[in-house]
Design a protein around this motif. Structure first.
Motif, short mmCIF file in Angstrom:
data_model
loop_
_atom_site.label_atom_id
_atom_site.label_comp_id
_atom_site.label_asym_id
_atom_site.label_seq_id
_atom_site.Cartn_x
_atom_site.Cartn_y
_atom_site.Cartn_z
N MET A 1 0.84 -1.19 0.00
CA MET A 1 0.00 0.00 0.00
C MET A 1 0.88 1.24 0.00
O MET A 1 1.93 1.28 0.63
CB MET A 1 -0.90 0.02 1.24
N LEU A 2 0.43 2.26 -0.70
CA LEU A 2 1.11 3.56 -0.68
C LEU A 2 0.62 4.34 0.53
O LEU A 2 -0.43 4.05 1.10
CB LEU A 2 0.76 4.36 -1.93
N ASP A 3 1.37 5.36 0.90
CA ASP A 3 0.91 6.32 1.90
C ASP A 3 0.58 7.61 1.17
O ASP A 3 1.28 8.02 0.26
CB ASP A 3 1.99 6.57 2.96
N ASN A 4 -0.52 8.22 1.60
CA ASN A 4 -0.94 9.50 1.02
C ASN A 4 -0.76 10.58 2.07
O ASN A 4 -1.25 10.46 3.19
CB ASN A 4 -2.41 9.42 0.58
N TYR A 5 -0.02 11.60 1.70
CA TYR A 5 0.20 12.76 2.57
C TYR A 5 -0.48 13.97 1.93
O TYR A 5 -0.48 14.12 0.72
CB TYR A 5 1.69 13.05 2.75
N ARG A 6 -1.04 14.81 2.77
CA ARG A 6 -1.63 16.07 2.33
C ARG A 6 -0.65 17.17 2.72
O ARG A 6 -0.26 17.29 3.88
CB ARG A 6 -2.99 16.30 2.98
N VAL A 7 -0.20 17.93 1.72
CA VAL A 7 0.86 18.93 1.91
C VAL A 7 0.29 20.32 1.59
O VAL A 7 -0.45 20.49 0.62
CB VAL A 7 2.06 18.64 0.98
N THR A 8 0.65 21.30 2.40
CA THR A 8 0.22 22.67 2.17
C THR A 8 1.32 23.64 2.60
O THR A 8 2.33 23.23 3.17
CB THR A 8 -1.12 22.97 2.89
N TRP A 9 1.12 24.91 2.32
CA TRP A 9 2.07 25.96 2.69
C TRP A 9 1.28 27.24 2.86
O TRP A 9 0.13 27.35 2.41
CB TRP A 9 3.18 26.12 1.66
N LYS A 10 1.88 28.23 3.50
CA LYS A 10 1.22 29.51 3.74
C LYS A 10 0.82 30.13 2.40
O LYS A 10 1.63 30.22 1.48
CB LYS A 10 2.15 30.45 4.51
N GLY A 11 -0.44 30.56 2.32
CA GLY A 11 -0.95 31.17 1.10
C GLY A 11 -1.58 30.17 0.14
O GLY A 11 -2.22 30.57 -0.83
N SER A 12 -1.44 28.88 0.41
CA SER A 12 -2.04 27.86 -0.45
C SER A 12 -3.55 27.83 -0.22
O SER A 12 -4.02 27.98 0.90
CB SER A 12 -1.43 26.49 -0.13
N LYS A 13 -4.30 27.63 -1.27
CA LYS A 13 -5.76 27.58 -1.17
C LYS A 13 -6.25 26.19 -0.77
O LYS A 13 -7.38 26.04 -0.32
CB LYS A 13 -6.39 27.99 -2.50
N ASP A 14 -5.42 25.17 -0.95
CA ASP A 14 -5.82 23.80 -0.65
C ASP A 14 -4.58 22.96 -0.35
O ASP A 14 -3.46 23.45 -0.46
CB ASP A 14 -6.56 23.22 -1.87
N THR A 15 -4.80 21.72 0.00
CA THR A 15 -3.67 20.80 0.20
C THR A 15 -3.42 20.04 -1.09
O THR A 15 -4.30 19.92 -1.94
CB THR A 15 -3.96 19.80 1.34
N VAL A 16 -2.21 19.52 -1.22
CA VAL A 16 -1.82 18.72 -2.38
C VAL A 16 -1.57 17.30 -1.90
O VAL A 16 -0.88 17.09 -0.90
CB VAL A 16 -0.53 19.29 -3.03
N SER A 17 -2.14 16.32 -2.59
CA SER A 17 -1.89 14.91 -2.26
C SER A 17 -0.56 14.47 -2.84
O SER A 17 -0.31 14.66 -4.03
CB SER A 17 -2.99 14.01 -2.84
N VAL A 18 0.28 13.90 -1.99
CA VAL A 18 1.56 13.33 -2.44
C VAL A 18 1.53 11.84 -2.06
O VAL A 18 1.25 11.49 -0.91
CB VAL A 18 2.76 14.04 -1.78
N TYR A 19 1.79 10.99 -3.04
CA TYR A 19 1.75 9.54 -2.86
C TYR A 19 3.18 9.02 -2.72
O TYR A 19 4.04 9.30 -3.57
CB TYR A 19 1.06 8.87 -4.04
N ILE A 20 3.42 8.24 -1.66
CA ILE A 20 4.77 7.78 -1.36
C ILE A 20 4.81 6.27 -1.16
O ILE A 20 3.96 5.70 -0.47
CB ILE A 20 5.33 8.49 -0.11
N ASN A 21 5.81 5.65 -1.77
CA ASN A 21 6.06 4.21 -1.68
C ASN A 21 7.31 4.02 -0.82
O ASN A 21 8.40 4.38 -1.23
CB ASN A 21 6.27 3.66 -3.09
N MET A 22 7.13 3.44 0.38
CA MET A 22 8.28 3.21 1.26
C MET A 22 8.88 1.81 1.11
O MET A 22 9.76 1.43 1.86
CB MET A 22 7.90 3.48 2.71
N TYR A 23 8.42 1.05 0.12
CA TYR A 23 8.92 -0.31 -0.08
C TYR A 23 9.98 -0.37 -1.18
O TYR A 23 10.86 -1.23 -1.15
CB TYR A 23 7.75 -1.25 -0.43
#
Length: 142
Positions: A105-127
Motif C-alpha cells: 500500500m502507498l501512503d498518502n500525505y496532504r501537503v500545504t504551505w502559507k498562502g495555499s488555497k488547498d492541500t496537495v496529495s503526495v503519494y509515497i512508496n516506502m517499499y
C-alpha cells in the motif's frame, strides 16, 4: 560440500537483490533528504500510478524516509510546507512486499504551505527505491 555451494549461491542472490534496490540518497541531516532536482513529470508523486519511491522498509526506516522526503520540499516560492498523513491507499505491485503477497500500500500525505488555497496529495512508496525529485509545483527547501 553441496551445502557450502548452496549457501554461497543464496548469499550471492541476496547480495545482488539488495544492491539492485539500493539508490544512493544523500541526507541534508538525519531528518531531511538532499534533493537536487524538480521533476518535469506532472504525475510524479502526485498520482498513485507514479508515487515517490523513498524505500526504507528493508532497513526499518520507511516512515522516516517518507518524512525525510517531505521535509526536503518547499512551496512554489520557497514557502515552508506542512503535511499530515491522510492514510494508506492504493495497492501497487512490489517485489519488496515483506509479507510475500506481491503488493503493498502507498501512503498518502496532504501537503500545504502559507498562502495555499488547498492541500496537495503526495503519494509515497516506502517499499521500493527510486531517484528522488521534488514534484511539479514544489521547490526544494534551502
Amino acid at each position: 560440500m553441496k551445502r557450502i555451494i548452496y549457501i554461497g549461491i543464496l548469499g550471492f542472490i541476496i547480495s545482488c537483490t539488495t544492491t539492485k534496490q539500493a539508490v544512493k540518497t544523500n541526507l541534508r541531516n538525519n531528518q531531511t533528504f538532499e534533493l537536487t532536482e524538480i521533476s518535469t513529470d506532472r504525475t510524479y508523486g502526485l498520482s498513485e500510478k507514479n508515487p515517490v519511491q523513498v524505500g526504507g522498509v528493508d532497513k526499518k526506516e520507511g516512515p522516516l524516509n517518507e518524512r525525510r522526503f517531505l521535509n526536503a520540499l518547499a512551496g512554489p516560492n520557497g514557502e515552508e510546507v506542512t503535511y499530515f498523513r491522510a492514510g494508506s491507499c492504493c495497492p501497487i505491485k512490489s517485489k519488496n512486499d515483506p509479507y510475500g503477497f506481491g503488493s503493498v500500500m502507498l501512503d498518502n500525505y496532504r501537503v500545504t504551505w502559507k498562502g495555499s488555497k488547498d492541500t496537495v496529495s503526495v503519494y509515497i512508496n516506502m517499499y521500493d527505491y527510486g531517484t528522488l525529485k521534488a514534484p511539479v509545483g514544489f521547490t526544494i527547501k534551502k
